[in-house]
Design a protein around this motif. Structure first.
Motif, PDB file in Angstrom:
ATOM      1  N   LYS A  52      -6.946  -4.636   2.542  1.00 51.68           N
ATOM      2  CA  LYS A  52      -5.501  -4.727   2.332  1.00 51.68           C
ATOM      3  C   LYS A  52      -5.177  -5.858   1.356  1.00 51.68           C
ATOM      4  N   PRO A  53      -3.975  -5.874   0.799  1.00 54.28           N
ATOM      5  CA  PRO A  53      -3.622  -6.970  -0.114  1.00 54.28           C
ATOM      6  C   PRO A  53      -3.903  -8.348   0.494  1.00 54.28           C
ATOM      7  N   TRP A  54      -3.608  -8.485   1.805  1.00 55.87           N
ATOM      8  CA  TRP A  54      -3.791  -9.794   2.437  1.00 55.87           C
ATOM      9  C   TRP A  54      -5.262 -10.108   2.713  1.00 55.87           C
ATOM     10  N   SER A  55      -6.168  -9.190   2.370  1.00 57.04           N
ATOM     11  CA  SER A  55      -7.591  -9.496   2.520  1.00 57.04           C
ATOM     12  C   SER A  55      -8.101 -10.340   1.347  1.00 57.04           C
ATOM     13  N   TYR A  56      -7.275 -10.485   0.315  1.00 55.39           N
ATOM     14  CA  TYR A  56      -7.691 -11.234  -0.878  1.00 55.39           C
ATOM     15  C   TYR A  56      -7.079 -12.629  -0.855  1.00 55.39           C
ATOM     16  N   THR A  57      -7.456 -13.447  -1.834  1.00 52.82           N
ATOM     17  CA  THR A  57      -6.715 -14.686  -2.070  1.00 52.82           C
ATOM     18  C   THR A  57      -6.164 -14.633  -3.494  1.00 52.82           C
ATOM     19  N   PHE A  58      -5.168 -15.451  -3.733  1.00 50.69           N
ATOM     20  CA  PHE A  58      -4.405 -15.334  -4.980  1.00 50.69           C
ATOM     21  C   PHE A  58      -4.036 -16.726  -5.470  1.00 50.69           C
ATOM     22  N   ASP A  59      -4.114 -16.900  -6.783  1.00 56.60           N
ATOM     23  CA  ASP A  59      -3.638 -18.141  -7.381  1.00 56.60           C
ATOM     24  C   ASP A  59      -2.321 -17.846  -8.095  1.00 56.60           C
ATOM     25  N   PRO A  60      -1.202 -18.315  -7.531  1.00 58.31           N
ATOM     26  CA  PRO A  60       0.097 -17.962  -8.111  1.00 58.31           C
ATOM     27  C   PRO A  60       0.268 -18.455  -9.542  1.00 58.31           C
ATOM     28  N   LYS A  61      -0.412 -19.579  -9.906  1.00 50.66           N
ATOM     29  CA  LYS A  61      -0.213 -20.120 -11.262  1.00 50.66           C
ATOM     30  C   LYS A  61      -0.830 -19.199 -12.306  1.00 50.66           C
ATOM     31  N   THR A  62      -2.049 -18.758 -12.031  1.00 52.77           N
ATOM     32  CA  THR A  62      -2.757 -17.953 -13.029  1.00 52.77           C
ATOM     33  C   THR A  62      -2.654 -16.461 -12.749  1.00 52.77           C
ATOM     34  N   LYS A  63      -2.092 -16.109 -11.617  1.00 53.56           N
ATOM     35  CA  LYS A  63      -2.017 -14.719 -11.162  1.00 53.56           C
ATOM     36  C   LYS A  63      -3.396 -14.093 -11.021  1.00 53.56           C
ATOM     37  N   LYS A  64      -4.333 -14.895 -10.577  1.00 53.54           N
ATOM     38  CA  LYS A  64      -5.683 -14.377 -10.395  1.00 53.54           C
ATOM     39  C   LYS A  64      -5.942 -14.069  -8.931  1.00 53.54           C
ATOM     40  N   ILE A  65      -6.592 -12.935  -8.738  1.00 49.21           N
ATOM     41  CA  ILE A  65      -6.935 -12.449  -7.405  1.00 49.21           C
ATOM     42  C   ILE A  65      -8.416 -12.695  -7.176  1.00 49.21           C
ATOM     43  N   SER A  66      -8.817 -13.077  -5.976  1.00 52.86           N
ATOM     44  CA  SER A  66     -10.250 -13.108  -5.688  1.00 52.86           C
ATOM     45  C   SER A  66     -10.518 -12.476  -4.343  1.00 52.86           C
ATOM     46  N   GLY A  67     -11.744 -12.029  -4.181  1.00 60.69           N
ATOM     47  CA  GLY A  67     -12.122 -11.317  -2.955  1.00 60.69           C
ATOM     48  C   GLY A  67     -13.021 -10.153  -3.320  1.00 60.69           C
ATOM     49  N   ASN A  68     -12.901  -9.055  -2.596  1.00 60.66           N
ATOM     50  CA  ASN A  68     -13.733  -7.881  -2.846  1.00 60.66           C
ATOM     51  C   ASN A  68     -13.228  -7.145  -4.094  1.00 60.66           C
ATOM     52  N   MET A  69     -13.801  -7.487  -5.256  1.00 60.72           N
ATOM     53  CA  MET A  69     -13.251  -6.970  -6.505  1.00 60.72           C
ATOM     54  C   MET A  69     -13.534  -5.486  -6.719  1.00 60.72           C
ATOM     55  N   GLN A  70     -14.544  -4.948  -6.007  1.00 63.51           N
ATOM     56  CA  GLN A  70     -14.771  -3.503  -6.110  1.00 63.51           C
ATOM     57  C   GLN A  70     -13.556  -2.761  -5.550  1.00 63.51           C
ATOM     58  N   ASP A  71     -13.053  -3.204  -4.402  1.00 63.43           N
ATOM     59  CA  ASP A  71     -11.868  -2.567  -3.822  1.00 63.43           C
ATOM     60  C   ASP A  71     -10.622  -2.894  -4.649  1.00 63.43           C
ATOM     61  N   ALA A  72     -10.578  -4.101  -5.190  1.00 65.33           N
ATOM     62  CA  ALA A  72      -9.409  -4.498  -5.981  1.00 65.33           C
ATOM     63  C   ALA A  72      -9.245  -3.574  -7.181  1.00 65.33           C
ATOM     64  N   ALA A  73     -10.376  -3.084  -7.713  1.00 74.12           N
ATOM     65  CA  ALA A  73     -10.317  -2.187  -8.864  1.00 74.12           C
ATOM     66  C   ALA A  73      -9.492  -0.956  -8.532  1.00 74.12           C
ATOM     67  N   MET A  74      -9.552  -0.520  -7.269  1.00 73.17           N
ATOM     68  CA  MET A  74      -8.796   0.668  -6.847  1.00 73.17           C
ATOM     69  C   MET A  74      -7.305   0.395  -6.789  1.00 73.17           C
ATOM     70  N   HIS A  75      -6.937  -0.866  -6.541  1.00 68.24           N
ATOM     71  CA  HIS A  75      -5.524  -1.148  -6.335  1.00 68.24           C
ATOM     72  C   HIS A  75      -4.747  -1.363  -7.628  1.00 68.24           C
ATOM     73  N   SER A  76      -5.476  -1.497  -8.753  1.00 67.48           N
ATOM     74  CA  SER A  76      -4.818  -1.662 -10.038  1.00 67.48           C
ATOM     75  C   SER A  76      -3.890  -2.885 -10.029  1.00 67.48           C
ATOM     76  N   THR A  77      -2.958  -2.929 -10.953  1.00 66.42           N
ATOM     77  CA  THR A  77      -2.092  -4.109 -11.066  1.00 66.42           C
ATOM     78  C   THR A  77      -1.079  -4.188  -9.929  1.00 66.42           C
ATOM     79  N   PHE A  78      -0.971  -3.124  -9.123  1.00 67.58           N
ATOM     80  CA  PHE A  78      -0.039  -3.161  -7.992  1.00 67.58           C
ATOM     81  C   PHE A  78      -0.396  -4.293  -7.034  1.00 67.58           C
ATOM     82  N   LEU A  79      -1.692  -4.623  -7.012  1.00 66.44           N
ATOM     83  CA  LEU A  79      -2.124  -5.703  -6.131  1.00 66.44           C
ATOM     84  C   LEU A  79      -1.508  -7.035  -6.570  1.00 66.44           C
ATOM     85  N   VAL A  80      -1.411  -7.239  -7.874  1.00 68.42           N
ATOM     86  CA  VAL A  80      -0.766  -8.457  -8.383  1.00 68.42           C
ATOM     87  C   VAL A  80       0.735  -8.424  -8.089  1.00 68.42           C
TER      88      VAL A  80
END
Ligand code: UDP
Ligand code: GLC
Ligand code: MN
Length: 342
Positions: free
Chosen positions: A218-246
């Motif tokens: 889920k979105p809350w399974s990741y961590t996020f840096d609000p300054k850079t808008k960078k997501i970290s976590g399971n990036m294979q799954d993040a690929a499926m979520h596209s920019t909607f995750l941001v």
């Protein structure tokens, strides 16, 4: 209008964060309907307080759990027995019509026109399109229907262990009876479609009205840096979520985290936002994910595993058993996306 509502469900604090973002997204797109969240007794006090600021009604309900480990195991989602709690939505009889939305959905444009539809309207499930997905559906609260649904559970159980199995069993003529009860897929665009039908996503994804972060991560399974808008976590799954995750994280960090901070005061709480730079971080620059600093896989890794057909591989992926280190590695997915886009 005052007798129509959007309804969601959160049995714990993680799904409550999803509900906060969903509620904010509905408000941001100026819904004229009421917002209701059903919560389990385990949602903590500070989260309840934030939900009360966003929702018109926060209703504590008892958690219904199918306890059906066998069927839930087939979906690799032992946690979904509690989704039967959704059925409580039918008890909200002070509303004449409601739209239920999973707490892992995000509204990206006004969807009040859904109230023109009748019970039971829903979009097809991407895994089995003759079933509807129960992440977004239009229904009419009624104690009679509630009773019948519970009776259906007792007599027939749920073929998937969760609410979707029950609802598809109960509203069993959905696929053939009335086309007006088929919501367009853009009202429940699940991330898995990006993997299963990329050209269609490319063609129609921009029209999305509701994004559904269906699946284990889920979105809350990741961590996020609000300054850079960078997501970290399971990036294979993040690929499926596209920019909607941001989009989800941007709304969460701008609108929800400040309210959580206020409620938690001095108590420690983890918003999921980070200040630090993680080395495994990916930037979302376009509609698709750009890869950063990920080493090219060795040729051996890039080859599909022997004796696994593409249909079998897809099935494994959908069951959450992606071959993260090999065929389904982030670099391979990226390459596939790139080749489609060219
Ligand atoms: N849900 C919940 N607590 C849980 C699991 C699910 O409150 O532990 C609710 C929540 O509204 C969630 C919905 O049930 O969005 C369906 O579960 P989920 O979205 O995880 O299922 P998926 O869409 O991934 O199949
Ligand atoms: C699904 C739906 C979800 C439902 C779950 C269990 O995949 O997206 O809303 O709760 O199945 O039935
Ligand atoms: Mn969901």
């Amino acid at each position: 209008m005052a007798d129509q509502a959007f309804v969601t469900l959160a049995t714990n604090d993680n799904y409550a964060r999803g509900a906060m973002v969903l509620g904010k997204s509905l408000r941001n797109h100026n819904t004229s309907r009421k917002l209701v969240v059903l919560i389990g007794p385990h949602v903590t006090e500070p989260c309840q307080a934030v939900l009360k600021r966003i929702y018109d009604e926060v209703k504590v309900v008892n958690v219904l759990d199918s306890g059906d480990k066998a069927h839930l195991a087939m979906m690799n989602r032992p946690d979904l027995g509690v989704t039967l709690t959704k059925l409580h939505g039918w008890t909200l009889t002070h509303y004449s019509k409601c739209v239920f939305m999973d707490a892992d959905t995000l509204v990206v444009s006004n969807i009040d026109e859904l109230f023109d539809r009748e019970e039971l309207s829903a979009a097809p499930d991407p895994g089995w399109p003759d079933c509807f997905n129960s992440g977004v559906f239009v229904y009419r609260p009624s104690l009679e229907t509630y009773g019948k649904l519970l009776q259906y559970c007792t007599e027939h159980g749920s073929f998937d262990g969760g609410d979707q199995g029950v609802l598809n069993g109960y509203f069993s003529n959905w696929s053939t009876a009335d086309i007006s009860k088929h919501l367009p897929f853009i009202y429940n665009l699940s991330s898995i479609a990006i993997y299963t039908y990329l050209p269609a996503f490319k063609q129609y994804g921009g029209n999305a009205k509701v994004v559904h972060f269906l699946g284990k991560t889920k979105p809350w399974s990741y961590t996020f840096d609000p300054k850079t808008k960078k997501i970290s976590g399971n990036m294979q799954d993040a690929a499926m979520h596209s920019t909607f995750l941001v989009d989800w994280w941007t709304l969460y960090s701008n609108a929800v985290v400040p309210m959580l901070h206020q409620q938690y005061g001095d108590q420690t709480f983890h918003s999921g936002c980070v200040e630090l730079f993680f080395s495994d971080v990916v930037t979302f620059e376009s509609r698709f994910i750009q890869e950063q600093e990920e080493p090219e896989p060795s040729p051996a890794q890039a080859l599909p595993p022997p004796n696994v057909s593409s249909a079998e591989r897809k099935e494994m992926w959908e069951q959450g058993q992606a071959d993260y280190m090999g065929t389904d590695s982030f670099a391979n997915i990226q390459r596939k996306l790139d080749s489609f886009l060219k």
